[in-house]
Structure formats: C-alpha cells, structure tokens
Design a protein around this motif. Structure first.
Motif, PDB file in Angstrom:
ATOM      1  N   ASN A 257       0.834  -1.201   0.000  1.00 46.35           N
ATOM      2  CA  ASN A 257       0.000   0.000   0.000  1.00 46.35           C
ATOM      3  C   ASN A 257       0.870   1.253   0.000  1.00 46.35           C
ATOM      4  O   ASN A 257       1.851   1.348   0.758  1.00 46.35           O
ATOM      5  CB  ASN A 257      -0.909   0.023   1.234  1.00 46.35           C
ATOM      6  N   VAL A 258       0.511   2.230  -0.818  1.00 46.76           N
ATOM      7  CA  VAL A 258       1.282   3.465  -0.904  1.00 46.76           C
ATOM      8  C   VAL A 258       1.091   4.315   0.353  1.00 46.76           C
ATOM      9  O   VAL A 258      -0.032   4.468   0.852  1.00 46.76           O
ATOM     10  CB  VAL A 258       0.883   4.279  -2.147  1.00 46.76           C
ATOM     11  N   VAL A 259       2.182   4.844   0.864  1.00 46.29           N
ATOM     12  CA  VAL A 259       2.184   5.799   1.971  1.00 46.29           C
ATOM     13  C   VAL A 259       2.726   7.104   1.386  1.00 46.29           C
ATOM     14  O   VAL A 259       3.913   7.209   1.084  1.00 46.29           O
ATOM     15  CB  VAL A 259       3.052   5.310   3.140  1.00 46.29           C
ATOM     16  N   ILE A 264       3.606  10.449   5.439  1.00 42.71           N
ATOM     17  CA  ILE A 264       4.979  10.502   5.961  1.00 42.71           C
ATOM     18  C   ILE A 264       5.138  11.702   6.885  1.00 42.71           C
ATOM     19  O   ILE A 264       5.734  11.597   7.974  1.00 42.71           O
ATOM     20  CB  ILE A 264       5.992  10.560   4.808  1.00 42.71           C
ATOM     21  N   MET A 265       4.590  12.852   6.478  1.00 42.84           N
ATOM     22  CA  MET A 265       4.662  14.030   7.346  1.00 42.84           C
ATOM     23  C   MET A 265       3.942  13.796   8.668  1.00 42.84           C
ATOM     24  O   MET A 265       4.421  14.221   9.729  1.00 42.84           O
ATOM     25  CB  MET A 265       4.075  15.248   6.631  1.00 42.84           C
ATOM     26  N   ALA A 266       2.791  13.128   8.618  1.00 42.58           N
ATOM     27  CA  ALA A 266       2.043  12.851   9.844  1.00 42.58           C
ATOM     28  C   ALA A 266       2.854  11.973  10.787  1.00 42.58           C
ATOM     29  O   ALA A 266       2.907  12.208  12.004  1.00 42.58           O
ATOM     30  CB  ALA A 266       0.715  12.177   9.505  1.00 42.58           C
ATOM     31  N   ILE A 267       3.516  10.953  10.228  1.00 44.82           N
ATOM     32  CA  ILE A 267       4.350  10.053  11.031  1.00 44.82           C
ATOM     33  C   ILE A 267       5.512  10.810  11.656  1.00 44.82           C
ATOM     34  O   ILE A 267       5.787  10.691  12.864  1.00 44.82           O
ATOM     35  CB  ILE A 267       4.860   8.882  10.170  1.00 44.82           C
ATOM     36  N   LEU A 268       6.206  11.611  10.856  1.00 44.03           N
ATOM     37  CA  LEU A 268       7.381  12.327  11.359  1.00 44.03           C
ATOM     38  C   LEU A 268       6.997  13.435  12.331  1.00 44.03           C
ATOM     39  O   LEU A 268       7.710  13.687  13.316  1.00 44.03           O
ATOM     40  CB  LEU A 268       8.189  12.891  10.194  1.00 44.03           C
ATOM     41  N   ALA A 269       5.878  14.112  12.068  1.00 42.38           N
ATOM     42  CA  ALA A 269       5.453  15.194  12.957  1.00 42.38           C
ATOM     43  C   ALA A 269       5.129  14.675  14.347  1.00 42.38           C
ATOM     44  O   ALA A 269       5.526  15.273  15.362  1.00 42.38           O
ATOM     45  CB  ALA A 269       4.239  15.916  12.362  1.00 42.38           C
ATOM     46  N   THR A 270       4.408  13.548  14.426  1.00 38.47           N
ATOM     47  CA  THR A 270       4.079  12.996  15.748  1.00 38.47           C
ATOM     48  C   THR A 270       5.338  12.511  16.461  1.00 38.47           C
ATOM     49  O   THR A 270       5.464  12.666  17.680  1.00 38.47           O
ATOM     50  CB  THR A 270       3.075  11.844  15.618  1.00 38.47           C
ATOM     51  N   GLY A 322      10.515  29.720  11.644  1.00 33.56           N
ATOM     52  CA  GLY A 322      11.489  28.916  12.374  1.00 33.56           C
ATOM     53  C   GLY A 322      11.000  27.508  12.641  1.00 33.56           C
ATOM     54  O   GLY A 322      11.456  26.849  13.589  1.00 33.56           O
ATOM     55  N   TYR A 323      10.075  27.004  11.792  1.00 34.21           N
ATOM     56  CA  TYR A 323       9.486  25.691  12.019  1.00 34.21           C
ATOM     57  C   TYR A 323      10.449  24.581  11.610  1.00 34.21           C
ATOM     58  O   TYR A 323      11.407  24.796  10.863  1.00 34.21           O
ATOM     59  CB  TYR A 323       8.165  25.572  11.260  1.00 34.21           C
ATOM     60  N   SER A 324      10.177  23.378  12.084  1.00 31.65           N
ATOM     61  CA  SER A 324      11.151  22.291  11.944  1.00 31.65           C
ATOM     62  C   SER A 324      10.733  21.163  11.021  1.00 31.65           C
ATOM     63  O   SER A 324      11.499  20.225  10.814  1.00 31.65           O
ATOM     64  CB  SER A 324      11.484  21.710  13.332  1.00 31.65           C
ATOM     65  N   LEU A 325       9.540  21.235  10.422  1.00 27.14           N
ATOM     66  CA  LEU A 325       9.111  20.183   9.503  1.00 27.14           C
ATOM     67  C   LEU A 325       8.058  20.726   8.544  1.00 27.14           C
ATOM     68  O   LEU A 325       7.132  21.431   8.945  1.00 27.14           O
ATOM     69  CB  LEU A 325       8.521  18.995  10.272  1.00 27.14           C
ATOM     70  N   GLY A 326       8.210  20.384   7.270  1.00 28.86           N
ATOM     71  CA  GLY A 326       7.214  20.776   6.278  1.00 28.86           C
ATOM     72  C   GLY A 326       7.335  19.914   5.048  1.00 28.86           C
ATOM     73  O   GLY A 326       8.281  19.137   4.902  1.00 28.86           O
ATOM     74  N   GLY A 327       6.380  20.046   4.142  1.00 29.16           N
ATOM     75  CA  GLY A 327       6.484  19.246   2.928  1.00 29.16           C
ATOM     76  C   GLY A 327       5.217  19.251   2.105  1.00 29.16           C
ATOM     77  O   GLY A 327       4.274  20.012   2.348  1.00 29.16           O
ATOM     78  N   GLU A 328       5.219  18.355   1.118  1.00 30.96           N
ATOM     79  CA  GLU A 328       4.120  18.250   0.169  1.00 30.96           C
ATOM     80  C   GLU A 328       3.646  16.809   0.049  1.00 30.96           C
ATOM     81  O   GLU A 328       4.406  15.863   0.305  1.00 30.96           O
ATOM     82  CB  GLU A 328       4.556  18.728  -1.215  1.00 30.96           C
ATOM     83  N   GLN A 329       2.428  16.652  -0.402  1.00 36.84           N
ATOM     84  CA  GLN A 329       1.845  15.333  -0.622  1.00 36.84           C
ATOM     85  C   GLN A 329       2.677  14.521  -1.615  1.00 36.84           C
ATOM     86  O   GLN A 329       2.751  13.292  -1.537  1.00 36.84           O
ATOM     87  CB  GLN A 329       0.420  15.516  -1.149  1.00 36.84           C
ATOM     88  N   SER A 330       3.352  15.199  -2.543  1.00 33.48           N
ATOM     89  CA  SER A 330       4.144  14.532  -3.575  1.00 33.48           C
ATOM     90  C   SER A 330       5.417  13.891  -3.043  1.00 33.48           C
ATOM     91  O   SER A 330       6.089  13.157  -3.771  1.00 33.48           O
ATOM     92  CB  SER A 330       4.518  15.532  -4.667  1.00 33.48           C
ATOM     93  N   GLY A 331       5.761  14.156  -1.786  1.00 29.35           N
ATOM     94  CA  GLY A 331       6.933  13.521  -1.198  1.00 29.35           C
ATOM     95  C   GLY A 331       8.118  14.424  -0.949  1.00 29.35           C
ATOM     96  O   GLY A 331       9.173  13.955  -0.516  1.00 29.35           O
TER      97      GLY A 331
END
Length: 447
Positions: A257-259, A264-270, A322-331
């Motif tokens: 199954n594709v993640v 991935i952002m949800a996993i890393l953010a938590t 000054g945030y520490s995590l960001g990204g896009e749905q595309s990876g």
C-alpha cells in the motif's frame, strides 16, 4: 513576455527550449548577480555544479561551467548527485553558488537548471528576476589572464561528504529492516542504497542502473506500481521510491500500500512532537495536502500552516516561522535542521528510524492519519485568471462548501504552467466527492 524561471528553476525540452547557449548565458548572468557582493579580496567566488544522469546534463553542465568561469568564478563540478546533496555541498564547500542540472521527475528529453545561493538555499523570485534581467544586458567580454575562473572536473570526495552528512543526521540503527528502494535510474542510484545500508538496513535496489536515457522511465515516485510489486515479491518491510533528482520520497508498506507525503509528514510530525523537536508543535504543508492530514494533526495537538503549492513556498514559511518540519503530498519533505531543501534519502532514513524506534510496521505507523477520498479534475479554460472572479463560480463554490461542511473540502486553483484550472474536492464519501467535483468542473468549464 513569459518569465524564464518557473516554479522550480528553468525547465524545458533539452536542446530545444533549454539549449547550451542559453545555459552559457544563464551561467554568466547568475555569476554576475550572485557574486555581486562577494569579497574578492579574500578569495575568488566559487560555484558547485551537479547533475542527474540524463544525457543532456553533460552538455548543459559544461556550458554552465563555461559561462560562470567567463565571469571569474571558480567552478567545482561534482558529477551525478541528488539535488539535496548539491544544496548540502554548496554550504559544505563554502561556495557562493550552487547549480543543479535536473528536471526532477520529468522524462529524459527534458532538463532543468536550479540555482542555490550561499548556504544551499533556493533563490527567491526577486533574485531570479535579477538574473533574467542581467541576461539581456550581458557583456560578452569578461576578466582575462589569471582572473578567468578555473573549472575543476569531478570532485573526488563529494558523494562521501554527503553520505557522511546523512549518517550524522540519522544515527538510529536500522538493522532488521528490509527495504526495497526504487532509484528511478536517477541521481539516487548510488547514494540512496549506500545511505540505507550504512545505517544497517538490508537493501534491495531496483532501477538503479542509469544509462543517460532511462531516468524516470516507468520507475520512481511517479510509477509506484513497480515498487508496490517488488516489496511484496521480496517480502520487504517497506519500499521507498525516489524521483530523478531524489528530492522526493514516497513509501510502500509491507502489503504494497502506498504511503504518500502527507502520511509521511504525519508520522514524522508525531515523532518529533514526542521528542519536543517539532518547533511550536507546527507542521507546514501546502493547500493540496489531504484534509485527513489536518484532522489527524488537530487530534495530535499539532497545528498545520498552509502555503500555496510548491516546495519553495513551504521553505519560505519554514524560514519565516522557524518551524522544523514541512512538505508536500508529492513527497518533498523538508527538515531544516538537516537540509535546506526536500531530501528524499533523508526522509527515507527518518521514516525507517521511526519504525526501528517504535518496533512498529509502516502500516501501523500510517494509521495516525486517515486519507480522505480526493477527486482532482483539470479543466481546460480560455483564461484561468478570470475563473475565481466569476459570480457563477463563486456561488457554486459557496454551495459546495456548505454541502460538505466540516467533513470535506474544496480547492479551486489555476495551473502554474497551463491554461488549466484545477478542481479538487475531498469528502469522507468518495461518491459525494465525485459528484461535487463534477458539478464544479462543469461550472468552471462554462466560464
């Protein structure tokens, strides 16, 4: 007049829109603008040039190096390297300019040129405009004699420096994790398997034999069916798929199954929130991220700050707050403490580290977020600038938002490169999402 720079550098069909003479002139102009304030009394300005494996990269990198050297800039060519590796090396070598020759996930006939300033940061629009303006009034003559820039072919330690940086960024032992990595026959073909193996993972690499013509060809993060099949066949714990220049990473769990990037952002953010390394408990994402991400983060006590589409806008917001995590749905996942741009290999390492630290499968980790059904319709229009000002469209949009309420979302936005308007609808019920999207698309089409 059409702007030369697009959403991510200059891109086009190699040797057609994007020619060697254009690269030569662009290199000279960039050298002029980006070294304007360099203190040449201390040292000569320097540039780092890298590329992905596509055939036209050899030609364009040579032309770019010549243009920069003609303006007195010393050039170090680092050969095939991922875009995030080039950004890192720009800072690590203390260079004034970084240049990446790549068209990312685009097919082989295309290519592109991306610039980085000192420190390995992407250029703001205003600086790109200065470079474009400088091309129009460029003096074809330059320094002579000893003042001409030198071109050093293929730095011998570039890849080793980048690999060492990745190992320092993620120190978790990944022993016991079996991963399939799809390198898209691109810039990650050597680096990604080496980085994952160095961290202790058992690595099976596919599409890791670039021949200058096969980059992104039926492989990588835009063709996930390949790695979905491979993960199941090899009985791996997960799969990681990169694009041609390896600034993206999408994943596949052990069942195939594709993640995606949102998950991935949800996993890393938590994970980062647990260790108090998620600054202000805030994640930066674009308006195209799935509503399920925002709902999951709200449940976890994490705020989501939205930007317009494009990793450059994510980067701007990360820097602004000054945030520490960001990204896009595309990876494209950005972790500013370790990278100045999206780094697919780093994302893969961090994702596997979370698996190792928790003893959880990727499928279990991905349960932190429920992906809501999303319908996207691209509507050809005669003038995309008129759509959102049309009263009929505004009325239809208001009706759709009322119908969906808190359980869904509507996004209407113009394409950045085509006369197309994008209609995106999310809803818990996929049939409702399709119905609402179709109705809105019909209204937009009629304008």
């Amino acid at each position: 007049m059409t702007r030369l720079f697009g959403t991510d550098g200059v891109r086009g069909l190699a040797n057609d829109r994007l020619t060697a003479p254009l690269a030569l002139k662009l290199g000279a102009a960039a050298a002029t603008v980006l070294t304007e304030h360099a203190d040449v009394s201390k040292r000569r300005p320097t540039a780092i040039i890298g590329r992905d494996p596509r055939v036209s990269g050899e030609m364009l990198a040579a032309a770019m190096a010549a243009g920069m050297a003609s303006k007195g800039v010393d050039v170090l060519r680092v050969g095939v390297i991922p875009t995030p590796g080039l950004a890192f090396l720009t800072d690590d070598y203390d260079a004034d300019i970084g240049v990446m020759i790549s068209a990312s996930h685009n097919p082989m006939p295309d290519n592109g040129i991306k610039f980085f300033s000192a420190g390995g940061r992407k250029l703001p629009d205003a600086v790109e405009d200065q470079i474009e303006a400088a091309m129009k009034d460029l003096d074809e003559t330059g320094p002579t004699g000893t003042a001409i820039g030198r071109v050093i072919e293929e730095a011998t330690d570039a890849q080793a420096r980048y690999l060492a940086h990745l190992r320092e960024a993620v120190t978790t032992d990944l022993s016991g994790i079996k991963v399939v990595v799809d390198c898209a026959n691109g810039a990650a073909s050597e680096v990604a398997p080496k980085a994952y193996a160095a961290a202790g993972a058992e690595v099976i690499a596919i599409y890791n034999k670039p021949n200058a013509f096969n980059i992104n060809d039926g492989s990588g993060s835009t063709h996930m069916e390949q790695i979905q099949r491979a993960v199941v066949e090899y009985g791996a714990d997960l799969g990681l798929a990169h694009d041609g220049d390896a600034d993206r990473c999408l994943a596949v769990d052990s069942r195939g199954n594709v993640v995606d990037g949102d998950q991935i952002m949800a996993i890393l953010a938590t994970a980062m929130k647990e260790t108090s390394s998620l600054y202000d408990n805030t994640l930066v994402a674009t308006v195209m991220s799935n509503l399920g991400l925002k709902l999951a983060m709200r449940r976890e006590g994490i705020e989501v700050r939205e930007t317009q589409v494009g990793d450059r806008y994510v980067l701007e917001e990360l820097g602004r707050g000054g945030y520490s995590l960001g990204g896009e749905q595309s990876g494209h996942i950005v972790v500013p403490s370790h990278a100045t741009t999206g780094d697919g290999t780093l994302s893969g390492l961090m994702l596997m580290a979370r698996m190792a630290q928790t003893g959880s499968s990727l499928a279990d980790l991905a349960l932190v977020m429920t992906v809501l059904p999303q319908v996207l319709i691209n509507v050809p229009v005669s003038n995309k600038a008129l759509i959102l000002d049309d009263a009929t469209v505004r009325t239809a949009l208001e009706e759709a938002e009322t119908e969906l309420g808190d359980s869904g979302r509507v996004l209407l936005r113009p394409s950045g490169t085509e006369e197309v308007f994008r209609v995106m609808v999310e809803a818990a019920d996929p049939e409702i999402a399709r119905k609402v999207a179709g109705r809105l698309a019909a209204v937009v089409s009629a304008v």
